[in-house]
Design an enzyme around this catalytic site. Sequence first.
Site, PDB file in Angstrom:
ATOM      1  N   SER A 146       0.857  -1.186   0.000  1.00 36.76           N
ATOM      2  CA  SER A 146       0.000   0.000   0.000  1.00 36.76           C
ATOM      3  C   SER A 146       0.887   1.227   0.000  1.00 36.76           C
ATOM      4  CB  SER A 146      -0.869   0.018   1.256  1.00 36.76           C
ATOM      5  OG  SER A 146      -1.507   1.276   1.365  1.00 36.76           O
ATOM      6  N   TYR A 168      -0.805  -0.837  10.652  1.00 41.07           N
ATOM      7  CA  TYR A 168      -0.968  -1.223   9.241  1.00 41.07           C
ATOM      8  C   TYR A 168       0.093  -0.596   8.336  1.00 41.07           C
ATOM      9  CZ  TYR A 168      -3.027  -1.770   4.615  1.00 41.07           C
ATOM     10  OH  TYR A 168      -3.222  -2.074   3.294  1.00 41.07           O
TER      11      TYR A 168
HETATM   12  N1  LIG Z   1      -8.752  -1.990  -0.125  1.00 41.69           N
HETATM   13  C1  LIG Z   1      -7.801  -1.058  -0.221  1.00 41.69           C
HETATM   14  O1  LIG Z   1      -8.103   0.135  -0.382  1.00 41.69           O
HETATM   15  C2  LIG Z   1      -6.364  -1.440  -0.144  1.00 41.69           C
HETATM   16  C3  LIG Z   1      -5.417  -0.422  -0.349  1.00 41.69           C
HETATM   17  C4  LIG Z   1      -4.070  -0.739  -0.317  1.00 41.69           C
HETATM   18  C5  LIG Z   1      -3.684  -2.057  -0.110  1.00 41.69           C
HETATM   19  N2  LIG Z   1      -4.624  -3.028   0.101  1.00 41.69           N
HETATM   20  C6  LIG Z   1      -4.138  -4.395   0.313  1.00 41.69           C
HETATM   21  O2  LIG Z   1      -4.772  -5.258  -0.600  1.00 41.69           O
HETATM   22  C7  LIG Z   1      -4.828  -6.581  -0.058  1.00 41.69           C
HETATM   23  C8  LIG Z   1      -6.238  -7.122  -0.217  1.00 41.69           C
HETATM   24  O3  LIG Z   1      -7.116  -6.286   0.498  1.00 41.69           O
HETATM   25  P1  LIG Z   1      -8.667  -6.140   0.175  1.00 41.69           P
HETATM   26  O4  LIG Z   1      -8.965  -4.693   0.150  1.00 41.69           O
HETATM   27  O5  LIG Z   1      -9.061  -6.985  -0.975  1.00 41.69           O
HETATM   28  O6  LIG Z   1      -9.267  -6.705   1.551  1.00 41.69           O
HETATM   29  P2  LIG Z   1     -10.367  -7.812   1.895  1.00 41.69           P
HETATM   30  O7  LIG Z   1     -11.527  -7.726   0.971  1.00 41.69           O
HETATM   31  O8  LIG Z   1     -10.570  -7.671   3.361  1.00 41.69           O
HETATM   32  O9  LIG Z   1      -9.592  -9.182   1.587  1.00 41.69           O
HETATM   33  C9  LIG Z   1      -8.514  -9.596   2.370  1.00 41.69           C
HETATM   34  C10 LIG Z   1      -8.249 -11.046   2.045  1.00 41.69           C
HETATM   35  O10 LIG Z   1      -7.151 -11.500   2.859  1.00 41.69           O
HETATM   36  C11 LIG Z   1      -7.572 -12.687   3.493  1.00 41.69           C
HETATM   37  N3  LIG Z   1      -6.829 -12.956   4.720  1.00 41.69           N
HETATM   38  C12 LIG Z   1      -6.700 -12.175   5.827  1.00 41.69           C
HETATM   39  N4  LIG Z   1      -5.972 -12.813   6.763  1.00 41.69           N
HETATM   40  C13 LIG Z   1      -5.624 -14.015   6.231  1.00 41.69           C
HETATM   41  C14 LIG Z   1      -4.869 -15.112   6.677  1.00 41.69           C
HETATM   42  N5  LIG Z   1      -4.344 -15.148   7.924  1.00 41.69           N
HETATM   43  N6  LIG Z   1      -4.688 -16.160   5.848  1.00 41.69           N
HETATM   44  C15 LIG Z   1      -5.232 -16.171   4.611  1.00 41.69           C
HETATM   45  N7  LIG Z   1      -5.972 -15.165   4.129  1.00 41.69           N
HETATM   46  C16 LIG Z   1      -6.167 -14.107   4.937  1.00 41.69           C
HETATM   47  C17 LIG Z   1      -9.051 -12.523   3.727  1.00 41.69           C
HETATM   48  O11 LIG Z   1      -9.648 -13.779   4.003  1.00 41.69           O
HETATM   49  P3  LIG Z   1     -11.013 -13.894   4.896  1.00 41.69           P
HETATM   50  O12 LIG Z   1     -12.167 -13.642   3.964  1.00 41.69           O
HETATM   51  O13 LIG Z   1     -10.948 -15.309   5.384  1.00 41.69           O
HETATM   52  O14 LIG Z   1     -10.909 -12.871   5.990  1.00 41.69           O
HETATM   53  C18 LIG Z   1      -9.452 -11.951   2.376  1.00 41.69           C
HETATM   54  O15 LIG Z   1      -9.522 -12.977   1.418  1.00 41.69           O
HETATM   55  C19 LIG Z   1      -4.361  -6.462   1.395  1.00 41.69           C
HETATM   56  O16 LIG Z   1      -3.005  -6.876   1.475  1.00 41.69           O
HETATM   57  C20 LIG Z   1      -4.458  -4.975   1.679  1.00 41.69           C
HETATM   58  O17 LIG Z   1      -3.540  -4.548   2.656  1.00 41.69           O
HETATM   59  C21 LIG Z   1      -5.937  -2.750   0.085  1.00 41.69           C
END
Ligand SMILES: NC(=O)c1ccc[n+]([C@@H]2O[C@H](COP(=O)([O-])OP(=O)(O)OC[C@H]3O[C@@H](n4cnc5c(N)ncnc54)[C@H](OP(=O)(O)O)[C@@H]3O)[C@@H](O)[C@H]2O)c1
Length: 245
Positions: A146, A168
């Site tokens: 991020s 984070y």
């Molecule tokens: N959304 C944003 O604006 C944003 C911005 C910058 C970076 N990111 C990064 O993008 C990535 C994906 O985020 P997202 O926005 O798509 O979030 P999300 O919808 O909350 O998805 C997160 C995913 O990670 C999984 N996860 C969490 N802990 C885990 C573990 N211990 N083992 C295996 N899987 C696990 C979750 O599984 P469960 O369904 O089982 O919880 C879910 O599939 C993350 O690394 C986040 O930091 C997101």
Amino acid sequence: MSETKTALVTGANKGIGYQIAAGLGGLGYRVGVGARDAVRRETAVGRLRGVGVDAFGVPLDVTDDRSVTGAAELVERLAGRLDVLVNNAGISGEMGPGWEQDPTALDLEVLRRVVDTNVMGVVRVTNAMLPLLRRSASPRIVNVSSSVGSLARQTDPRTGIGPVMAAYAPSKSFLNALTVQYARQFAGTNILVNAACPGLVATDFNGFHGPRTPEQGAATPIRLATLPDGGPTGSFFEDAGVVPW
Ligand SMILES: NC(=O)c1ccc[n+]([C@@H]2O[C@H](COP(=O)([O-])OP(=O)(O)OC[C@H]3O[C@@H](n4cnc5c(N)ncnc54)[C@H](OP(=O)(O)O)[C@@H]3O)[C@@H](O)[C@H]2O)c1
């Protein structure tokens, strides 16, 4: 060696990870859907197969050594090698009402959980998958980071806006630093490893607040997963180009 390339995406049951899986599947990759919950995993696999993706489920909790070892064994059994690893699974850790994580009041358990998932999880999964990646002609590793992990942006008054995030944001700085060290270690090999910022994407992660769609967030990770040989490594990208460290 089989023509079909295999990718593994961690946290692929929803959000950006799901769209990375869908995008790579659309490009002809066979996709391992890494997810810790059986129902969420199989639902995602079913949805992906429904749109023509050659998807298979990979039980995977990135914080659990045995789960990660089992995932590597499953990928080996089903595909024999791995061409692309996308370390996407991530958590924010509990935040205040304005998404803040005050360092002066930080719950160390929150910090421990965030680091275990966002940092140690990436090392755990990457190192377990490395023997399989080394069997690929052109291995690619993408760490979903991020821009809040960019120290340059956080310390620039023009871009260091938004809440203070003491668990984070540093976890993503750590992940970026690790990406550099992996790239240094892989120097002289065909393994390319980069970090990607998806931008602010509306997902469960942020209560679906954010101007970008998961498809848009998946674009840079997919580009880095499919880099040609000789492409960049040890760098940090968003859609607009390189993100400063
Ligand atoms: N959304 C944003 O604006 C944003 C911005 C910058 C970076 N990111 C990064 O993008 C990535 C994906 O985020 P997202 O926005 O798509 O979030 P999300 O919808 O909350 O998805 C997160 C995913 O990670 C999984 N996860 C969490 N802990 C885990 C573990 N211990 N083992 C295996 N899987 C696990 C979750 O599984 P469960 O369904 O089982 O919880 C879910 O599939 C993350 O690394 C986040 O930091 C997101």
